[in-house]
Design a protein around this motif. Sequence first.
Motif, PDB file in Angstrom:
ATOM      1  N   ARG A 155     -51.479  91.597  24.616  1.00  0.00           N
ATOM      2  CA  ARG A 155     -51.422  93.063  24.722  1.00  0.00           C
ATOM      3  C   ARG A 155     -52.828  93.624  24.908  1.00  0.00           C
ATOM      4  N   PHE A 205     -47.400  92.093  16.238  1.00  0.00           N
ATOM      5  CA  PHE A 205     -47.594  93.056  17.322  1.00  0.00           C
ATOM      6  C   PHE A 205     -48.937  92.879  18.034  1.00  0.00           C
ATOM      7  N   TRP A 246     -49.581  84.098  18.736  1.00  0.00           N
ATOM      8  CA  TRP A 246     -48.397  84.955  18.853  1.00  0.00           C
ATOM      9  C   TRP A 246     -47.123  84.112  19.029  1.00  0.00           C
ATOM     10  N   ARG A 287     -43.934  84.292  16.735  1.00  0.00           N
ATOM     11  CA  ARG A 287     -42.678  84.839  17.278  1.00  0.00           C
ATOM     12  C   ARG A 287     -41.556  83.817  17.091  1.00  0.00           C
ATOM     13  N   THR A 306     -40.972 104.081  13.645  1.00  0.00           N
ATOM     14  CA  THR A 306     -40.174 104.295  14.859  1.00  0.00           C
ATOM     15  C   THR A 306     -38.755 104.762  14.524  1.00  0.00           C
ATOM     16  N   THR A 338     -46.378  99.805  24.728  1.00  0.00           N
ATOM     17  CA  THR A 338     -45.807  98.760  25.574  1.00  0.00           C
ATOM     18  C   THR A 338     -46.863  98.366  26.612  1.00  0.00           C
ATOM     19  N   ARG A 373     -49.719  95.221  28.198  1.00  0.00           N
ATOM     20  CA  ARG A 373     -49.996  93.795  28.423  1.00  0.00           C
ATOM     21  C   ARG A 373     -51.431  93.672  28.919  1.00  0.00           C
ATOM     22  N   PRO A 420     -36.875 101.312  26.461  1.00  0.00           N
ATOM     23  CA  PRO A 420     -37.339 101.877  25.183  1.00  0.00           C
ATOM     24  C   PRO A 420     -37.806 100.813  24.200  1.00  0.00           C
ATOM     25  N   PHE A 421     -37.328  99.579  24.359  1.00  0.00           N
ATOM     26  CA  PHE A 421     -37.748  98.505  23.451  1.00  0.00           C
ATOM     27  C   PHE A 421     -38.628  97.491  24.179  1.00  0.00           C
ATOM     28  N   GLY A 422     -39.144  97.834  25.352  1.00  0.00           N
ATOM     29  CA  GLY A 422     -39.949  96.900  26.123  1.00  0.00           C
ATOM     30  C   GLY A 422     -39.050  95.881  26.801  1.00  0.00           C
ATOM     31  N   ALA A 423     -39.628  94.744  27.187  1.00  0.00           N
ATOM     32  CA  ALA A 423     -38.841  93.707  27.868  1.00  0.00           C
ATOM     33  C   ALA A 423     -39.602  92.392  27.859  1.00  0.00           C
ATOM     34  N   ARG A 449     -42.109  89.693  24.897  1.00  0.00           N
ATOM     35  CA  ARG A 449     -42.675  90.552  23.854  1.00  0.00           C
ATOM     36  C   ARG A 449     -41.805  91.779  23.563  1.00  0.00           C
ATOM     37  N   CYS A 455     -39.271  94.194  21.738  1.00  0.00           N
ATOM     38  CA  CYS A 455     -39.266  94.532  20.311  1.00  0.00           C
ATOM     39  C   CYS A 455     -38.400  93.544  19.524  1.00  0.00           C
TER      40      CYS A 455
HETATM   41  C1  HEM Z   1     -35.839 102.603  17.400  1.00  0.00           C
HETATM   42  C2  HEM Z   1     -36.797 101.922  16.838  1.00  0.00           C
HETATM   43  C3  HEM Z   1     -37.778 101.064  17.579  1.00  0.00           C
HETATM   44  C4  HEM Z   1     -38.273 101.184  18.843  1.00  0.00           C
HETATM   45  C5  HEM Z   1     -37.940 102.254  19.878  1.00  0.00           C
HETATM   46  C6  HEM Z   1     -39.177 100.067  19.054  1.00  0.00           C
HETATM   47  C7  HEM Z   1     -39.847  99.832  20.239  1.00  0.00           C
HETATM   48  C8  HEM Z   1     -40.739  98.798  20.436  1.00  0.00           C
HETATM   49  C9  HEM Z   1     -41.445  98.558  21.667  1.00  0.00           C
HETATM   50  C10 HEM Z   1     -41.352  99.393  22.931  1.00  0.00           C
HETATM   51  C11 HEM Z   1     -42.212  97.459  21.472  1.00  0.00           C
HETATM   52  C12 HEM Z   1     -43.144  96.828  22.508  1.00  0.00           C
HETATM   53  C13 HEM Z   1     -42.288  95.905  23.377  1.00  0.00           C
HETATM   54  C14 HEM Z   1     -43.018  95.342  24.570  1.00  0.00           C
HETATM   55  O1  HEM Z   1     -44.245  95.353  24.599  1.00  0.00           O
HETATM   56  O2  HEM Z   1     -42.323  94.877  25.513  1.00  0.00           O
HETATM   57  C15 HEM Z   1     -41.984  96.990  20.133  1.00  0.00           C
HETATM   58  C16 HEM Z   1     -42.567  95.863  19.599  1.00  0.00           C
HETATM   59  C17 HEM Z   1     -42.352  95.452  18.301  1.00  0.00           C
HETATM   60  N1  HEM Z   1     -41.488  96.016  17.396  1.00  0.00           N
HETATM   61 FE1  HEM Z   1     -40.276  97.588  17.678  1.00  0.00          FE
HETATM   62  N2  HEM Z   1     -39.223  99.318  17.926  1.00  0.00           N
HETATM   63  C18 HEM Z   1     -38.373  99.871  16.997  1.00  0.00           C
HETATM   64  C19 HEM Z   1     -38.106  99.392  15.746  1.00  0.00           C
HETATM   65  C20 HEM Z   1     -38.655  98.271  15.188  1.00  0.00           C
HETATM   66  C21 HEM Z   1     -38.314  97.748  13.894  1.00  0.00           C
HETATM   67  C22 HEM Z   1     -37.261  98.331  12.968  1.00  0.00           C
HETATM   68  C23 HEM Z   1     -39.098  96.654  13.699  1.00  0.00           C
HETATM   69  C24 HEM Z   1     -39.129  95.719  12.531  1.00  0.00           C
HETATM   70  C25 HEM Z   1     -38.088  95.419  11.806  1.00  0.00           C
HETATM   71  C26 HEM Z   1     -39.932  96.495  14.874  1.00  0.00           C
HETATM   72  C27 HEM Z   1     -40.878  95.527  15.043  1.00  0.00           C
HETATM   73  C28 HEM Z   1     -41.591  95.326  16.213  1.00  0.00           C
HETATM   74  C29 HEM Z   1     -42.570  94.244  16.377  1.00  0.00           C
HETATM   75  C30 HEM Z   1     -43.005  93.254  15.307  1.00  0.00           C
HETATM   76  C31 HEM Z   1     -43.034  94.318  17.691  1.00  0.00           C
HETATM   77  C32 HEM Z   1     -44.035  93.393  18.375  1.00  0.00           C
HETATM   78  C33 HEM Z   1     -43.251  92.271  19.074  1.00  0.00           C
HETATM   79  C34 HEM Z   1     -44.145  91.257  19.777  1.00  0.00           C
HETATM   80  O3  HEM Z   1     -45.216  91.610  20.246  1.00  0.00           O
HETATM   81  O4  HEM Z   1     -43.730  90.079  19.868  1.00  0.00           O
HETATM   82  N3  HEM Z   1     -39.623  97.490  15.769  1.00  0.00           N
HETATM   83  N4  HEM Z   1     -41.087  97.813  19.515  1.00  0.00           N
END
Ligand code: HEM
Length: 540
Positions: A100, A114, A121, A125, A340, A404, A406, A466-469, A472, A474
């Motif tokens: 990232r 994160f 990582w 993961r 979030t 989000t 890289r 909204p959660f990336g893709a 990595r 979410c």
């Molecule tokens: C609606 C709620 C949430 C949204 C919209 C959200 C969204 C995201 C997004 C956009 C990313 C980056 C993905 C990417 O770079 O492709 C991310 C990463 C991450 N999220 Fe969430 N998230 C949410 C809730 C949560 C919750 C509840 C947790 C933990 C239980 C969490 C833990 C993480 C972690 C640890 C990463 C890093 C993953 C990695 O880099 O491998 N998130 N999230």
Amino acid sequence: MLIELCVFSALAGLFLLKWHLEYHYDLFRRLGVGGPKPSLLTGNLRDLRAKGQFQCMQDWTKKYGKVFGFFEGYTPVLAVSEPSLLREVMLKDSQNFLARKHFPLAPKKSLGLFLENGAQWKRSRNLLTPAFSTGKLKMMTPIMSEAADILVERLTDRAKEEDSTDIYSVLQSMTLDVIGRCAFGLQTHAQVDKEDMFLVKIRNLFKAMTKTKIEPLLMVLPGLNGIVFGLKEIVSIFHASPVKWLRQAMYQVIQARRALGPNANVIDLVQLMLFPEKTRYKDHSHTACTGFDDNEQSAEENISKSSSTNAEHHTIGVKPLADIEIMAHSMTFLLAGYETSGAVLAYFFHELAKHPELQERLLEEINDSIGKRDIDYETIQELPLFDAVFDEVLRLYPTASFITTRKASEERQYGDVKIPAGMNVLANVWALHRDPEFWDDPETFNPDRWLVEQSFKRKSSFTYLPFGAGPRLCIGMRFATIEAKITMVKIVQSFQIQQAHDSKDELDLISRGAIVPDSDVKIKLKKRATGTRRRTVRHC
Ligand code: HEM
């Protein structure tokens, strides 16, 4: 003579600095990519801070197109809202983008999932993914359900007493209890105790993040990062910062759980991190998920691909983490789970207050599909209108869009766009979700758009992220979705949500990592005649 030499050296230094900055800030022009003109001292930071990141992303996308470059202080960032390029970066060529963008003030070691990159990582993961398996999520559902019941009780009192309620702070307390209990077995009582220390410390932490003046300074002078971080560490020895308090609290949890040993009858994130070999293979259900299989499998496949052999995958997966790493991951999950999810639920309330007719349709869906059955992991899968509302809330308020990112490890050419090694890429999700090319009437909150379209197609088209893709993606996506849907269902069953006299039509938002409401989210609640039944659960 000495004075002349000094003056000459200073002038030469200034000249070289100017030459360097001119060359540096000319990067996107040399790459043939458009974008706003940066200033030699602060890049585009002034605009980003004055207008806000959201406005800049939208304005710049309109002006320069779906691929443009800007400077976050000194740091060049390529903003992309072109779906085909996003697919390359996040999925197809994800091996080139496993890192990232660096975050100002991030520590060098013990970053948490994160912020980690590369091999570190991958190992984390692999180790943490099973914590979010279907089996584990099913075990967490009763905890989420109980937290939502407490929320309903609290709001019932407020509905009697108050004409206007700030729903955002109430929801933050709930999401903290949920992540604390599900991930760490913490018995936080944030919902019923305003002085709950975890809640107080986390609020202080985010307040400090909103006000920090150091971050913009580091964006302009990233070379100072190490020094500032070192100074912060020294100050933290004498000063009781919220981060220090939270780290110590997590450390105590880790020690207590280590003392209980691998056979303790607990399966949560801490247990998994402490004793991976005991917890990892008990549950084989983590690929059999509903609703998100496309994304989830691609994430898992890509992680596997990124480990060179199965054997290596296996060894990497089960090597225990050091306490300091566990603490870093724990902090990440605690903060991600709190920040979030609380914001997304607040957006849900805000939109529902503006759409009373939608609330009646949602209630009808609950009555038709679930009837008197309990809300659990299975029943929440049967609610397409709730899914549509959740998807639409996240389309208009993609709370994590600006994280989000890289970083390219090698130079690559994708069609007309050359991405050099070291370039930061921002998935410009804010603009993507409002792009009229992909969304009819994009500024309008319209969940029905998800019912007419085949939403699975939309989700694999890289126009909705909204959660990336990719690898990595979410890791908490399904956790967050289940938590939100259970809460939404219980709220709609129990209340009519109305606009209060001091509700805002449009919320003011700020970006402090996540995009969150800048202040209270005011609504008025009216209790429905029938409500939810409270159940007592045994915590896992
Ligand atoms: C609606 C709620 C949430 C949204 C919209 C959200 C969204 C995201 C997004 C956009 C990313 C980056 C993905 C990417 O770079 O492709 C991310 C990463 C991450 N999220 Fe969430 N998230 C949410 C809730 C949560 C919750 C509840 C947790 C933990 C239980 C969490 C833990 C993480 C972690 C640890 C990463 C890093 C993953 C990695 O880099 O491998 N998130 N999230």
